[in-house]
Design an enzyme around this catalytic site. Structure first.
Site, PDB file in Angstrom:
ATOM      1  N   GLY A 127    -104.430   3.524  22.292  1.00 50.21           N
ATOM      2  CA  GLY A 127    -105.741   4.061  21.945  1.00 50.21           C
ATOM      3  C   GLY A 127    -106.736   3.917  23.082  1.00 50.21           C
ATOM      4  CE1 TYR A 128    -105.492   1.250  27.014  1.00 47.00           C
ATOM      5  CE2 TYR A 128    -105.612   2.289  29.166  1.00 47.00           C
ATOM      6  CZ  TYR A 128    -105.340   1.186  28.391  1.00 47.00           C
ATOM      7  OH  TYR A 128    -104.898   0.043  28.997  1.00 47.00           O
ATOM      8  CD  GLU A 244    -100.064   5.865  30.999  1.00 44.57           C
ATOM      9  OE1 GLU A 244    -101.035   5.096  30.921  1.00 44.57           O
ATOM     10  OE2 GLU A 244    -100.034   6.976  30.463  1.00 44.57           O
TER      11      GLU A 244
END
Ligand SMILES: Cc1cc2nc3c(=O)[nH]c(=O)nc-3n(C[C@H](O)[C@H](O)[C@H](O)COP(=O)(O)OP(=O)(O)OC[C@H]3O[C@@H](n4cnc5c(N)ncnc54)[C@H](O)[C@@H]3O)c2cc1C
Ligand SMILES: Cc1cc2nc3c(=O)[nH]c(=O)nc-3n(C[C@H](O)[C@H](O)[C@H](O)COP(=O)(O)OP(=O)(O)OC[C@H]3O[C@@H](n4cnc5c(N)ncnc54)[C@H](O)[C@@H]3O)c2cc1C
Lengths: 398, 380
Positions: A127-128, A244
């Site tokens: 949840g960025y 990431e």
């Protein structure tokens, strides 16, 4: 300098291959090679098998339950699994939040969260992003206000991949509105079952549902779910983003994509022969093949630095840029190989196991949707433009 | 030289523009696409009333004496609205072939009602092995008494489910891929032995797979000359290509306008993202690409009536190459500049992108037409 593998590495690759052949369901494998969408079980059954073997959190140090592999082993592991048609490991638990927890978390948090991530019993989502905070992540608005031993969280997250499969979400939340935007952000873990959490699907161009809006309405989160210090979540956020990006070039799956493309070219008829006899088309495959090799070698150079104890620098951003271009080009060429038969839209054949027969060849139905869908690779995980800004600033000093 | 539109052409442009704007809001389009037919009969009736179905045909054929420029004007607006009515298969392809090759009786029986909006067509040429080769036909028509019997398969036939008649390209002589020995037949869509599998396409149009199992047709069903359909087909397809190019320019205008609007309003880092030079330059390249597409389409529309088939073919292929290139650039750029929003179903952008992509795949993609153009140019 040497590119060849030592015997123990060859044996390792054989072990991985044998494991994959034993544990990958043929149906899942088939979806990989045909480009169809996986469902939840395709991912979960496979990830749980990896978890049981101790291979899911394969980038983690031994201390936290990882296998403690060297970079060559990691490289072989990823390549062999891609060749065998394994779905990619959903990164949110093992590659994203896991390392954040063992790096910044308390002992109690490590004990509580790491086992579920390693075994894939607990699935996570990220949840960025928010409607007003995409590339400009620091602009996020979701508020967490402390009330005793809880935070009360209000706001909206968006583009949340696999939130509809998620047990937990790791969120960046604003705990302070004064000062620089980066300085009032905290890293919070939220159980998706908490009252006030609502997930709404977003349907993508190809008709698929992977991403979601997540609404947080007076969600009560215990303070012990805060990772690191309050207002210092940006450090965790950046650490996670670097991880990431490193994994996002997707070289192994692009190598597989090239070989599938060659196979399709050999099956596609053209003028009484096949597309494989068309030098104009095969030259385009060769071109992308060579780009994949260049990218792989660049990645190996980074890995080699890491093997010597160095950390990957901001130049990995250029690998992400090239990696997404390559994935997009392979999808584009695959659709072009299918030609006119890429036009029929058969959602049933993309998302479900149906008895429907494909219109045209078996490989036709996913070709165009995949091309449309792959446009996302230059957007998510930091868009191409943002990655290039990073390289120009951090590497080139512009 | 004069590249401006006449007053009548301007009026046509205005009415087509109004139609697309009013009847094809994005919401309406979604609703129309979801109907079983995939298009609206009331819109088709309006086309007939406005004279669009007959505008490109000569007065002797019952039309209104226009030509490729009129087709270009209308198709461009259809592109802007992502219009779903089957104008291309019915009017440009079906009507075009009947006007060129049909007998007086066929024109009366088929073309006149088409112009009135009472008949629709589909053109069945593609087979699984054809790729973009129009002569790669194996569906067989054999003599049967006075008539013929058709057996074989046709694929990705647009509008077959709504068509009254299917115009079928069949092999009556010669070997595979030989241009000689091909014949066009007008087949009743409900003919015995003809079965269909209908489906939507990626861009929400409708197409079908057709199976012909000894479909009997009378001798009069032959359109044009037996064994000699190839020139008719090639010309009709070149015309369809130019019409598609016009549609693509409309799509590009719309997708560029949407993107320009978006980057002026979407804020990140405290400014509209259109302030970032990299996006400005990309937007400029989109504009340039759309201009090139429009120019090549106009050139092809002006040359498509040329008596020399090579001039015509080069113009069509040349424009198709440009449309493929420009369409891909504008489509991909629009998605990229919209960020996550660009890959959602919710925004029109992804739908224009899909249509542009499918246009590239129809009747030969960029690569195919580059080769065709190159061969024609080298032979000259
Ligand atoms: C399929 C998919 C899955 C995703 N999954 C997740 C997820 O699980 N969790 C999560 O938190 N997020 C996720 N995201 C969100 C993703 O990280 C954002 O979409 C991305 O950061 C871009 O933000 P945006 O969509 O708001 O685009 P914007 O930031 O609005 O960008 C629009 C355009 O402007 C450009 N731009 C913006 N700023 C600049 C600049 N300074 N210079 C030059 N160009 C600029 C961008 O490159 C882009 O082309 C996902 C996105 C997609 C598409
Ligand atoms: C063969 C030749 C013949 C010429 N003949 C004439 C002549 O007859 N009369 C005359 O007066 N001049 C002439 N010129 C000069 C010419 O107009 C200048 O070279 C030109 O304006 C570029 O200026 P510059 O060389 O100082 O490059 P700079 O202005 O220093 O530019 C260097 C680079 O930076 C880029 N750049 C600069 N500003 C921006 C910006 N705002 N955004 C993005 N990028 C930017 C440029 O595009 C270029 O890539 C000639 C030049 C050449 C090469």
């Amino acid at each position: 300098m040497d590119l060849s593998l030592k015997p123990e590495h060859k044996a390792f690759a054989d072990e991985v291959r044998a494991f994959a052949r034993e544990n990958l369901s043929p149906a899942t494998r088939e979806k990989t090679f045909s480009g169809k969408h996986y469902d939840r079980d395709d991912h979960m059954v496979w990830q749980k098998a990896l978890g049981k073997k101790g291979w899911l959190a394969y980038t983690w140090p031994k201390k936290y339950g990882g296998p403690g592999w060297d970079v060559t082993q990691r490289f072989l592991f990823e390549n062999v699994l891609a060749e065998e048609g394994a779905p990619r490991i959903l990164p949110f638990g093992p590659k994203m939040v896991g390392p954040v927890i063992y790096t910044f978390g308390t002992e109690a948090q490590k004990e509580r969260f790491l086992p579920g991530i390693r075994s894939s019993e607990v699935s996570w989502c990220q949840g960025y992003s928010e409607p007003g905070a995409g590339s400009d992540l620091a602009n996020l608005r979701t508020r967490a206000v402390r009330e005793g031993d809880h935070y009360i969280v209000n706001g909206q997250k968006t583009w949340t991949s696999f939130a509809h499969w998620g047990d937990w979400i790791f969120c960046l939340v604003r705990t302070n509105t004064d000062g620089k935007p980066q300085e009032g952000i905290s890293f919070l873990l939220i159980d998706m079952k908490t009252p006030g959490v609502t997930v709404r699907p977003i349907i993508m161009t190809d008709g698929a549902h992977h991403v979601n809006d997540v609404f947080l309405d007076n969600v009560k989160v215990p303070v012990e779910n805060l990772i690191g210090k309050e207002n210092e979540g940006w450090t965790c956020a950046k650490f996670l983003l670097a991880n990431e990006r490193l994994g996002i070039a997707e070289v192994p799956s692009s190598k597989r994509g090239v070989s599938v493309l060659r196979k399709i070219a050999r099956m596609e008829p053209q003028d009484g022969r096949t597309l494989a006899d068309d030098p104009a088309f095969t030259a385009q495959i060769a071109d992308i093949d060579l780009q994949v090799q260049a990218l792989e070698m660049s990645e190996l150079r980074v890995l080699s630095t890491m093997a010597q104890g160095g950390a990957p620098g901001p130049e990995v951003s250029s690998l992400k840029v090239r990696g997404s271009e390559i994935q997009q080009r392979i999808a584009e060429l695959t659709m072009e190989a299918v030609g006119e038969y890429a036009q029929p839209y058969q959602p049933g054949m993309l998302f479900h196991d149906t008895n429907e027969t494909p219109i045209g060849p078996d490989h036709a139905p996913p070709a165009a949707p995949r091309y449309f869908n792959m446009r996302k690779t230059s957007i998510y995980g930091g868009s191409t433009e943002i990655q290039k800004n990073i390289v120009s600033k951090m590497v080139l000093g512009l | 030289m004069d590249l401006s539109l006449s007053d009548e052409q301007k009026q046509l442009q205005e009415s087509a523009e109004r139609f697309a704007r009013e009847k094809y809001t994005f919401d309406n389009r979604r609703k129309i696409a979801a109907t079983e037919r995939g298009w609206l009969p009331e819109n088709w009736a309006q086309f007939a009333e406005l004279g669009w179905l007959g505008m490109a045909f000569s007065e002797e054929d019952g039309g209104y004496g226009g030509g490729p420029i009129e087709t270009m004007i209308v198709m461009e607006q259809f592109g802007k609205g992502l219009v779903l009515e089957p104008f291309l298969p019915t009017v440009v392809l079906g009507g075009g072939m009947i006007a060129r090759a049909g007998s007086a009786a066929q024109k009366e029986a088929l073309l006149a009602p088409m112009i009135e909006g009472k008949k629709q067509f589909a053109f069945a040429w593609l087979e699984r092995q054809s790729r973009y080769n129009l002569a790669d036909v194996s569906l067989k028509a054999t003599k049967e008494g006075n008539g013929w019997s058709l057996s074989g398969h046709k694929g990705v036939v647009y509008n077959a489910a709504s068509a009254d008649n299917i115009i079928v390209l069949a092999r009556t002589a010669g070997s595979a891929r030989e241009p000689k020995g091909l014949t066009l037949f007008v087949v009743d869509a409900k003919a015995k032995g003809l079965s269909r599998r209908d489906y939507p396409t990626q861009d929400s149009l409708r197409a079908s797979e057709l199976t012909f199992d000894k479909v009997s047709v009378v001798a009069d069903a032959v359109l044009g000359k037996v064994d000699d359909a190839f020139p008719t087909v090639e010309e009709a397809v070149d015309r369809a290509i130019v019409a598609l190019c016009a549609e693509a320019t409309g799509c590009m205008d719309a997708i560029n306008a949407a993107t320009l609007d978006y980057i002026k309003t979407r804020k990140q880092f405290g400014v509209a993202i259109g302030k970032f030079q990299v996006l400005q330059h990309r937007m400029v390249d989109c504009f340039t690409n759309a201009q090139e597409a429009r120019s090549m389409t106009l050139m092809a529309s002006l040359k498509i009536d040329d008596k020399d088939p090579t001039v015509r073919a080069k113009a069509a292929s040349g424009a198709k190459v440009q449309i493929g290139k420009s369409g891909k650039f504008c489509g991909q750029s629009a998605v990229q500049m919209h960020g996550g929003m660009g890959v959602t179903d919710e925004l029109s952008v992804s739908h224009y992108f899909k249509r542009l992509t499918m246009i590239d795949l129809m009747f030969g993609n960029q690569q195919h037409h580059l080769t065709r153009y190159s061969n024609l140019a080298m032979a000259a």
